[in-house]
Write a protein that holds these residues in place. Structure first.
Motif, PDB file in Angstrom:
ATOM      1  N   ALA A 197      21.459  -4.557  48.041  1.00  0.00           N
ATOM      2  CA  ALA A 197      22.719  -4.723  47.304  1.00  0.00           C
ATOM      3  C   ALA A 197      22.749  -3.826  46.075  1.00  0.00           C
ATOM      4  N   HIS A 198      21.618  -3.686  45.417  1.00  0.00           N
ATOM      5  CA  HIS A 198      21.527  -2.814  44.241  1.00  0.00           C
ATOM      6  C   HIS A 198      21.858  -1.363  44.623  1.00  0.00           C
ATOM      7  N   TYR A 199      21.285  -0.899  45.729  1.00  0.00           N
ATOM      8  CA  TYR A 199      21.520   0.486  46.150  1.00  0.00           C
ATOM      9  C   TYR A 199      22.973   0.738  46.526  1.00  0.00           C
ATOM     10  N   PHE A 200      23.673  -0.334  46.885  1.00  0.00           N
ATOM     11  CA  PHE A 200      25.101  -0.221  47.163  1.00  0.00           C
ATOM     12  C   PHE A 200      25.933  -0.602  45.939  1.00  0.00           C
ATOM     13  N   LYS A 253      31.159  -8.428  46.689  1.00  0.00           N
ATOM     14  CA  LYS A 253      31.192  -9.630  45.852  1.00  0.00           C
ATOM     15  C   LYS A 253      30.645 -10.858  46.591  1.00  0.00           C
ATOM     16  N   ALA A 254      30.986 -11.005  47.864  1.00  0.00           N
ATOM     17  CA  ALA A 254      30.507 -12.153  48.635  1.00  0.00           C
ATOM     18  C   ALA A 254      28.985 -12.108  48.763  1.00  0.00           C
ATOM     19  N   LYS A 255      28.439 -10.933  49.016  1.00  0.00           N
ATOM     20  CA  LYS A 255      26.984 -10.780  49.107  1.00  0.00           C
ATOM     21  C   LYS A 255      26.330 -11.093  47.764  1.00  0.00           C
ATOM     22  N   ASN A 256      26.933 -10.642  46.687  1.00  0.00           N
ATOM     23  CA  ASN A 256      26.392 -10.907  45.349  1.00  0.00           C
ATOM     24  C   ASN A 256      26.323 -12.412  45.081  1.00  0.00           C
ATOM     25  N   GLN A 257      27.380 -13.118  45.448  1.00  0.00           N
ATOM     26  CA  GLN A 257      27.406 -14.571  45.255  1.00  0.00           C
ATOM     27  C   GLN A 257      26.331 -15.244  46.105  1.00  0.00           C
ATOM     28  N   VAL A 307      22.895  -9.185  39.153  1.00  0.00           N
ATOM     29  CA  VAL A 307      24.270  -8.768  39.416  1.00  0.00           C
ATOM     30  C   VAL A 307      25.097  -8.914  38.140  1.00  0.00           C
ATOM     31  N   GLU A 308      24.980 -10.078  37.510  1.00  0.00           N
ATOM     32  CA  GLU A 308      25.772 -10.364  36.318  1.00  0.00           C
ATOM     33  C   GLU A 308      25.060 -10.003  35.021  1.00  0.00           C
TER      34      GLU A 308
END
Length: 99
Positions: free
Chosen positions: A51-54, A59-63, A91-92
């Protein structure tokens, strides 16, 4: 009594668990966590890295990553009842209260 203070986070190059007092990362196996929980942390870290590399655009993946990080925090609390364990969302870029 020397209470451990830990922070769960998905930071790149980390182990998923930081020592909040001394700094630095701790190998989950050194804490005596169960093999299943150590595996869960490793899998979560791989997802977080992806997720970081993208650039955390999904948002759904981050949650989902934060929900899993919070669940991991709670499991560590169960396995290490004398430790203070918090969760930091990369993320936040802030601590999220885990009740």
């Amino acid at each position: 009594m020397n209470e451990r203070s830990l922070i769960v986070d998905g930071m790149l190059s980390g182990t998923g668990i930081r020592d909040a007092k001394a700094g630095g990362y701790i190998d989950p196996n050194e804490l005596g966590l169960s093999p299943n929980l150590a595996k869960r942390i490793a899998e979560w870290l791989l997802e977080y890295e992806n997720a970081h590399y993208f650039q955390f655009v999904d948002k759904a993946k981050n949650q989902q990553l934060d929900r899993e990080g919070i669940a991991i925090t709670n499991h560590i609390r169960e396995e290490l009842p004398d430790a203070q364990v918090e969760y930091f969302s990369n993320v936040e870029m802030r601590k999220i209260a885990v009740i």
